[in-house]
Design an enzyme around this catalytic site. Structure first.
Site, mmCIF file in Angstrom:
data_model
loop_
_atom_site.group_PDB
_atom_site.id
_atom_site.type_symbol
_atom_site.label_atom_id
_atom_site.label_comp_id
_atom_site.label_asym_id
_atom_site.label_seq_id
_atom_site.Cartn_x
_atom_site.Cartn_y
_atom_site.Cartn_z
ATOM 1 N N GLU A 185 -9.807 -9.890 -7.815
ATOM 2 C CA GLU A 185 -8.199 -9.139 -8.053
ATOM 3 C C GLU A 185 -7.664 -9.230 -8.418
ATOM 4 O O GLU A 185 -7.066 -8.226 -9.252
ATOM 5 C CB GLU A 185 -7.915 -8.427 -6.025
ATOM 6 C CG GLU A 185 -9.377 -8.561 -5.750
ATOM 7 C CD GLU A 185 -8.987 -8.842 -3.738
ATOM 8 O OE1 GLU A 185 -10.377 -8.599 -3.053
ATOM 9 O OE2 GLU A 185 -7.753 -9.269 -3.160
ATOM 10 N N LYS A 217 0.990 -1.396 0.275
ATOM 11 C CA LYS A 217 0.138 -0.202 0.029
ATOM 12 C C LYS A 217 0.989 1.800 -0.070
ATOM 13 O O LYS A 217 2.525 0.939 0.340
ATOM 14 C CB LYS A 217 -0.979 -0.156 1.937
ATOM 15 C CG LYS A 217 -1.956 -1.666 1.126
ATOM 16 C CD LYS A 217 -2.807 -1.374 2.396
ATOM 17 C CE LYS A 217 -4.012 -2.538 2.281
ATOM 18 N NZ LYS A 217 -5.461 -1.979 3.624
ATOM 19 N N HIS A 247 -2.266 -5.406 1.484
ATOM 20 C CA HIS A 247 -3.362 -5.791 1.266
ATOM 21 C C HIS A 247 -3.299 -7.465 1.109
ATOM 22 O O HIS A 247 -2.242 -8.356 0.424
ATOM 23 C CB HIS A 247 -4.118 -5.340 0.304
ATOM 24 C CG HIS A 247 -5.309 -6.458 -0.444
ATOM 25 N ND1 HIS A 247 -6.831 -5.918 0.059
ATOM 26 C CD2 HIS A 247 -5.403 -7.193 -1.773
ATOM 27 C CE1 HIS A 247 -7.299 -7.200 -0.736
ATOM 28 N NE2 HIS A 247 -6.701 -7.345 -1.283
ATOM 29 N N ASN A 307 -1.744 -0.084 6.303
ATOM 30 C CA ASN A 307 -1.832 -1.042 7.129
ATOM 31 C C ASN A 307 -0.416 -1.315 6.626
ATOM 32 O O ASN A 307 -0.690 -3.119 5.969
ATOM 33 C CB ASN A 307 -2.771 -1.244 8.142
ATOM 34 C CG ASN A 307 -3.582 -2.112 6.764
ATOM 35 O OD1 ASN A 307 -3.854 -1.950 5.189
ATOM 36 N ND2 ASN A 307 -4.455 -2.877 7.103
ATOM 37 N N TYR A 348 -12.905 -1.271 -4.414
ATOM 38 C CA TYR A 348 -13.178 -1.818 -2.546
ATOM 39 C C TYR A 348 -14.444 -1.965 -2.554
ATOM 40 O O TYR A 348 -15.733 -1.852 -1.678
ATOM 41 C CB TYR A 348 -12.464 -0.556 -1.595
ATOM 42 C CG TYR A 348 -11.162 -1.158 -0.973
ATOM 43 C CD1 TYR A 348 -10.776 -2.365 0.213
ATOM 44 C CD2 TYR A 348 -10.004 -0.780 -1.947
ATOM 45 C CE1 TYR A 348 -9.010 -2.196 -0.143
ATOM 46 C CE2 TYR A 348 -9.031 -0.341 -1.543
ATOM 47 C CZ TYR A 348 -8.485 -1.837 -0.742
ATOM 48 O OH TYR A 348 -7.125 -2.295 -0.345
HETATM 49 P P1 RTP Z 1 -6.912 -5.817 3.486
HETATM 50 O O1 RTP Z 1 -8.460 -6.407 2.761
HETATM 51 O O2 RTP Z 1 -5.877 -4.713 3.003
HETATM 52 O O3 RTP Z 1 -6.024 -7.432 2.954
HETATM 53 O O4 RTP Z 1 -7.607 -5.782 4.950
HETATM 54 P P2 RTP Z 1 -8.493 -6.503 6.013
HETATM 55 O O5 RTP Z 1 -9.002 -8.047 4.635
HETATM 56 O O6 RTP Z 1 -7.500 -6.781 6.792
HETATM 57 O O7 RTP Z 1 -9.401 -5.724 6.338
HETATM 58 P P3 RTP Z 1 -11.124 -4.665 5.637
HETATM 59 O O8 RTP Z 1 -12.283 -4.746 6.592
HETATM 60 O O9 RTP Z 1 -11.292 -5.959 4.278
HETATM 61 O O10 RTP Z 1 -10.637 -3.526 5.222
HETATM 62 C C1 RTP Z 1 -10.017 -2.908 3.651
HETATM 63 C C2 RTP Z 1 -9.000 -2.200 4.661
HETATM 64 O O11 RTP Z 1 -9.327 -0.906 5.348
HETATM 65 C C3 RTP Z 1 -8.767 -0.156 5.999
HETATM 66 N N1 RTP Z 1 -10.178 0.192 6.867
HETATM 67 N N2 RTP Z 1 -9.690 0.893 7.800
HETATM 68 N N3 RTP Z 1 -10.042 3.246 9.673
HETATM 69 C C4 RTP Z 1 -11.053 1.978 9.657
HETATM 70 O O12 RTP Z 1 -11.604 1.513 10.727
HETATM 71 C C5 RTP Z 1 -10.638 0.770 8.600
HETATM 72 N N4 RTP Z 1 -10.994 -0.760 8.337
HETATM 73 C C6 RTP Z 1 -10.364 -0.609 7.331
HETATM 74 C C7 RTP Z 1 -7.684 -1.027 6.427
HETATM 75 O O13 RTP Z 1 -6.518 -0.323 5.018
HETATM 76 C C8 RTP Z 1 -8.243 -2.197 5.893
HETATM 77 O O14 RTP Z 1 -7.372 -3.178 5.428
HETATM 78 MG MG MG Z 2 -10.036 -7.426 3.431
#
Ligand code: RTP
Ligand code: MG
Length: 140
Positions: free
Chosen positions: A128, A11, A117, A114, A51
């Site tokens: 994706e 990222k 991804h 973070n 997204y």
């Molecule tokens: P990713 O898709 O990026 O691998 O991350 P993930 O599955 O761990 O998390 P996801 O729930 O899919 O969320 C996608 C991305 O959104 C951002 N995020 N921000 N501000 C917040 O509360 C929040 N929660 C999620 C993060 O960049 C997350 O990786």
């Molecule tokens: Mg995710």
């Protein structure tokens, strides 16, 4: 049966901090082979499309702005049990909750910025990967 490919992005925070090489080293050391990779920069529209599953979530607008704020690396990775093993390697979404030694624990700046991804299912890994790479841009 679990497929053997997943999709990742390094990222804007990690790319901008010059951590891409160190992250890629951790990925290869964990047994993943890179079968497609490119540097690119998402437009806000493309980030919104990528997204789209999160469009009802409160963080969607911020996330799309953030993911289009700078260059990224996009890659397809190959390993047995790729999706699950890669999510273990990157750690929890929020680096405060991520296990020691995980990529997010080491490199993430915040729950949003973070570092990486990782696809959350085999089906999404395929979708994706196809979003970024055509047949000529990957190892078949
Ligand atoms: P990713 O898709 O990026 O691998 O991350 P993930 O599955 O761990 O998390 P996801 O729930 O899919 O969320 C996608 C991305 O959104 C951002 N995020 N921000 N501000 C917040 O509360 C929040 N929660 C999620 C993060 O960049 C997350 O990786
Ligand atoms: Mg995710």
């Amino acid at each position: 049966m679990a497929t053997n490919r997943t999709f990742t992005m390094i990222k804007p925070d990690a790319f901008g901090a010059g951590n891409s090489g160190a992250i890629l080293k951790m990925i290869e050391d964990a047994g993943f082979k890179v079968v497609a990779m490119k540097a690119t920069k998402l437009t806000p529209e493309l980030a919104g499309k990528f997204y789209e599953v999160h469009k009802e979530r409160p963080f969607y607008a911020d996330l799309c702005a953030y993911m289009s704020s700078g260059p990224i690396f996009a890659a397809i990775l190959e390993k047995d049990n790729a999706v699950e093993d890669f999510r273990k390697l990157i750690g929890a979404t929020n680096p405060a909750d991520a296990a020691e030694g995980t990529i997010r624990k080491i490199f993430a700046k915040s729950i949003e910025a973070n570092a990486v991804h990782g696809s959350d299912s085999d089906e999404n890994a395929t979708i994706e990967g196809n979003f970024f790479f055509n047949q000529a841009e990957r190892v078949l």
